[in-house]
Scaffold this motif. Structure first.
Motif, short mmCIF file in Angstrom:
data_model
loop_
_atom_site.label_atom_id
_atom_site.label_comp_id
_atom_site.label_asym_id
_atom_site.label_seq_id
_atom_site.Cartn_x
_atom_site.Cartn_y
_atom_site.Cartn_z
N ASN A 503 16.55 -7.02 15.42
CA ASN A 503 15.43 -6.37 15.25
C ASN A 503 15.62 -4.81 14.96
OD1 ASN A 503 13.06 -4.69 15.92
ND2 ASN A 503 12.17 -6.01 17.28
N GLY A 504 15.80 -4.50 13.69
CA GLY A 504 16.21 -3.24 13.14
C GLY A 504 15.53 -2.12 13.55
N ALA A 505 13.96 -2.42 13.72
CA ALA A 505 13.26 -1.35 13.99
C ALA A 505 13.28 -0.64 15.45
CB ALA A 505 11.85 -1.76 13.97
N VAL A 506 13.66 -1.55 16.37
CA VAL A 506 14.12 -1.48 17.83
C VAL A 506 15.42 -0.66 17.89
CG1 VAL A 506 14.39 -2.51 20.20
CG2 VAL A 506 12.43 -3.02 18.81
N ALA A 507 16.41 -1.29 17.14
CA ALA A 507 17.69 -0.93 17.20
C ALA A 507 17.83 0.76 16.69
CB ALA A 507 18.62 -1.62 16.56
N GLY A 508 16.78 0.85 15.51
CA GLY A 508 16.52 2.28 14.97
C GLY A 508 16.08 3.14 16.09
N PHE A 509 15.16 2.89 16.78
CA PHE A 509 14.50 3.66 17.81
C PHE A 509 15.40 3.96 18.91
CE2 PHE A 509 12.58 3.76 22.00
CZ PHE A 509 11.92 5.00 21.92
N MET A 510 16.23 3.23 19.46
CA MET A 510 17.32 3.36 20.42
C MET A 510 18.56 4.38 19.63
SD MET A 510 17.63 0.10 22.88
CE MET A 510 17.75 -1.16 21.51
N ASN A 511 18.84 4.22 18.32
CA ASN A 511 19.91 4.99 17.80
C ASN A 511 19.70 6.27 17.63
OD1 ASN A 511 21.46 2.51 17.74
ND2 ASN A 511 20.92 2.21 15.54
N THR A 512 18.42 6.62 17.60
CA THR A 512 18.02 8.00 17.53
C THR A 512 18.40 8.85 18.89
OG1 THR A 512 15.55 7.72 18.72
CG2 THR A 512 15.96 7.60 16.12
N PHE A 513 18.58 8.02 20.01
CA PHE A 513 19.10 8.90 21.03
C PHE A 513 20.57 8.66 21.26
CE2 PHE A 513 14.71 7.68 22.00
CZ PHE A 513 14.24 8.80 22.76
N LEU A 514 21.16 8.49 20.01
CA LEU A 514 22.68 8.73 19.67
C LEU A 514 23.55 8.07 20.78
CD1 LEU A 514 22.25 12.63 19.40
CD2 LEU A 514 22.31 11.13 17.63
N ARG A 515 23.42 6.62 20.80
CA ARG A 515 24.21 5.64 21.61
C ARG A 515 25.45 5.36 20.96
NH1 ARG A 515 21.51 -0.31 21.37
NH2 ARG A 515 20.97 -0.25 19.30
N GLY A 516 25.75 5.80 19.68
CA GLY A 516 27.04 5.36 18.99
C GLY A 516 27.21 3.98 18.83
N ASN A 517 28.34 3.89 18.25
CA ASN A 517 28.80 2.38 18.01
C ASN A 517 30.26 2.00 18.43
OD1 ASN A 517 30.64 4.06 16.30
ND2 ASN A 517 29.87 3.25 14.31
N ARG A 518 30.65 3.01 19.40
CA ARG A 518 32.18 2.56 19.90
C ARG A 518 33.28 2.52 19.15
NH1 ARG A 518 29.90 -1.99 24.37
NH2 ARG A 518 28.68 -0.77 25.62
N ASP A 519 33.07 3.16 17.84
CA ASP A 519 34.00 3.49 17.04
C ASP A 519 34.04 4.55 16.37
OD1 ASP A 519 36.20 2.75 15.25
OD2 ASP A 519 34.75 1.91 13.58
N THR A 520 33.48 4.87 15.44
CA THR A 520 33.33 6.13 14.73
C THR A 520 32.45 7.39 15.12
OG1 THR A 520 31.93 5.40 12.93
CG2 THR A 520 34.40 5.23 12.67
N GLN A 521 31.44 6.81 15.94
CA GLN A 521 30.16 7.45 16.69
C GLN A 521 30.29 7.40 17.98
OE1 GLN A 521 26.66 6.55 14.81
NE2 GLN A 521 27.80 6.48 12.71
N PHE A 522 30.28 8.48 18.78
CA PHE A 522 30.34 8.63 20.36
C PHE A 522 29.13 8.99 20.94
CE2 PHE A 522 34.58 9.03 18.61
CZ PHE A 522 35.36 8.26 19.21
N ARG A 523 28.68 8.07 21.98
CA ARG A 523 27.65 8.50 22.85
C ARG A 523 27.27 10.14 23.10
NH1 ARG A 523 24.41 4.67 24.85
NH2 ARG A 523 25.36 2.57 24.81
#
Length: 619
Positions: A503-523
């Motif tokens: 569900n990319g739309a839901v993932a995208g919504f949460m990603n706007t709150f900068l949850r990161g990816n545990r690699d190159t982007q940090f919370r």
């Protein structure tokens, strides 16, 4: 955008590649970005304080007080309030029941409290009700789910990374190991030890911890690059010393003198001798067909011989050169301990979890998770030479922790509690220092931030925002995770931040709150226009506040007692009752639109509450 100080753990990759090409490293090119990291953390905290605009319903009767007026429940309070008294700085009074019940639910479980639970808690005259609520929440499955998010970030559990893809099955196996460990209440010490010594196929649930090592595999260079990555990850995560990642490229002298007293004199050879503990690890790719469940998995094992060879002339780090006649290195731990067996990785695990720095690091990280600011910031930039309160420091240097003796005492307590996460969290949240109000009536200065004389609010993580909207409206999701048989209803149950992939739309919504990816982007706790626009317009929000979907919102539309229905909605969304002005405005709005628009009016009120700043904060 990620602030520079949060990028320190990524310095090594940039530094290594640039150094190998004869170009100076990123720290030397812009040292100020890293030297000011502590103050930037204070500024970020101060910005959150200014961003949160709370209503008078909570804060009207809360005023500051002299530190001596606040009850002291444990040694944490003595350390915090003694310091405030010495500086003659007022502190916030204790939070009221509405403020506390929301905060403790969100901080321990990541979920909003139920309206009936709020009413019961506030109405109770039991003087021990806060301790009883803490105890109940610590025993819930929701606590495990909330803190598995923290552990997943700590261990950097992800299916794909810039160093190595462990694949979704490997990620799932690691998550299953972590979940089973939390259910069994394994200590943090045992968790880290098991990850360090893990062997076997990383797709197998019983060997899930082995994916931590597969994640460390580093392509594009010699095997020594992998040894370095494994050690630097362990040092950053479990010792709080990301500077080793730089020192594995070059001596600290000439690079780190202005950033860390310890690192300025540390040598590359010392760091490589630490990395040598991993020089007998072996990875064997599973030789199976694409259709085999173990396709792209790895078997992690150890050889009985081998060393850290100094014979490289390519790769991700500068060339490793012989030291006189010495062409290879054997392990030496940072305190001088050496392995007594051929199982060097197992020896490292034992040295690591008995290193006093291990407890200091974890204490600081958990403190930050609870108090929303570390005693040392950033948490992975600890200076090993500036932690002892009795240290005789050179001119120009001061102790690193804001409360040095408290940090060491917390580390002792964590060890005395056998590294039990729940019991250590109980110690922190039971203190009056944690239970202070975030409201502060007196003059506030940036210099007060490291004193913890008020509670610091935090913006909810993307997963928590998702779950708060679901909890308030009663409309749950239904997501599929590749490799899982059961659907996922709550975001805090997802195995990593990039989910749900279905569900990319839901993932995208949460990603706007900068949850990161545990690699190159940090919370990060930073805000953005996208977060505000998402709360106002995203389909995830709009569909859940519809009366046709939400029985909670529909109940206001059908309520015979409009004030009672409004109060119920406020409790469900904001964990408090509306004040007199809010209640009057809401009643006027609903009555002005008439009975035929009651459902639409209920949706409008729910939308308004979601878009209140306090909705996305634990304060």
């Amino acid at each position: 955008m990620m602030t520079d100080w949060r990028a320190l753990s990524a310095i090594s990759l940039t530094c290594s590649l640039l150094s190998a090409q004869g170009v100076d490293c990123s720290f030397r090119n812009d040292p100020t970005s890293y030297e000011e990291s502590e103050r930037r953390a204070w500024q970020d905290t101060n910005h959150r304080l200014k961003s949160l605009r709370r209503t008078t319903a909570i804060s009207a009767e809360v005023t500051t007080a002299a530190a001596g007026e606040i009850p002291r429940r444990n040694f944490i309070d003595s350390a915090i309030f003694d310091r405030a008294e010495q500086a003659a700085i007022p502190v916030s009074r204790l939070s009221d029941d509405y403020e506390f019940v929301r905060r403790i639910h969100l901080d321990l479980t990541g979920r909003l409290p139920e309206p009936d639970a709020i009413r019961e808690f506030v109405a109770s005259g039991d003087e021990n009700k806060r301790a009883a609520l803490i105890d109940r929440l610590l025993q819930t499955h929701e606590f495990s789910e909330k803190w598995m998010l923290w552990l997943g970030d700590l261990f950097e559990s992800a299916a794909f990374s810039s160093t190595q893809n462990i694949q979704i099955n490997g990620r799932n196996a690691f998550y299953a190991w972590l979940k089973k460990s939390m259910d069994e209440r394994k200590s943090l010490r045992d968790l880290v030890w098991e990850a360090m010594v893990a062997k076997g196929n990383n797709y197998s649930p019983e060997n899930g911890a082995a994916s931590w090592h597969v994640r460390s595999r580093t392509g594009g260079g010699p095997i020594q690059d992998t040894y370095d990555t494994a050690f630097s990850r362990a040092a950053s995560q479990f010792l709080g010393v990301a500077h080793y990642d730089c020192i594995l490229c070059h001596n600290g002298r000439g690079h780190l003198e202005t950033l860390t007293l310890w690192g300025g004199s540390a040598s590359r050879t010392e760091a490589q001798r630490m990395a040598a503990f991993f020089s007998r690890i072996r990875y064997q790719g599973a030789r199976v067909e694409r259709t085999d469940p173990l396709y792209q998995s790895f078997d992690v094992a150890d050889a009985t011989t081998g060393a850290y060879n100094l014979n490289t002339n390519f790769g991700n780090r500068p060339n490793r050169q012989a030291i006189g006649a010495v062409n290879s290195l054997t392990p030496v731990y940072r305190d001088g301990r050496t392995p007594s067996s051929s199982d060097w990785r197992g020896e490292f695990a034992g040295f690591l979890v008995t290193d006093p720095q291990f407890a200091i690091n974890l204490s600081n990280r958990i403190w930050k998770q609870v108090f929303n600011l570390g005693l040392i910031e950033p948490v992975d930039q600890m200076d090993l030479a500036r932690l002892d309160p009795n240290a005789n420091l050179p001119e120009g240097w001061s102790l690193q922790a804001t409360h040095p003796a408290l940090l060491l005492r917390l580390a002792e307590e964590l060890g005395g509690l056998n590294f039990d996460l729940r019991e250590f969290v109980r110690l922190l949240v039971s203190s009056s220092a944690y239970q202070l109000s975030s409201h502060y009536d007196g003059e506030w200065k940036l210099e007060y931030v490291p004193l913890f004389v008020r509670h610091y609010p935090r913006r909810l993580e993307g997963e928590e925002v998702h779950d708060a909207i679901q909890k308030a409206t009663g409309v749950l999701g239904n997501y599929t995770v590749n490799g899982w048989t059961e659907p996922v209803r709550w975001a805090l149950q997802l195995p990593e931040p990039v989910e749900p992939r279905t569900n990319g739309a839901v993932a995208g919504f949460m990603n706007t709150f900068l949850r990161g990816n545990r690699d190159t982007q940090f919370r990060t706790q930073q805000g953005s226009i996208l977060q505000q626009l998402g709360l106002m317009n995203d389909n995830f929000v709009l569909q859940r506040i519809r009366t046709g979907n939400s029985a909670t919102v529909r109940a206001l539309g059908n309520a015979a007692d409009i004030p009672a229905g409004i109060e119920q909605l406020y409790l469900g969304f904001l964990s408090r009752k509306p004040d007199a002005a809010e209640l009057a405005r809401a009643i006027d709005y609903i009555q002005a639109r008439g009975p035929g628009q009651r459902m639409r009016s209920a949706e409008d009120l729910a939308w308004t509450l979601v878009n209140r700043t306090e909705f996305v904060f634990s304060y």
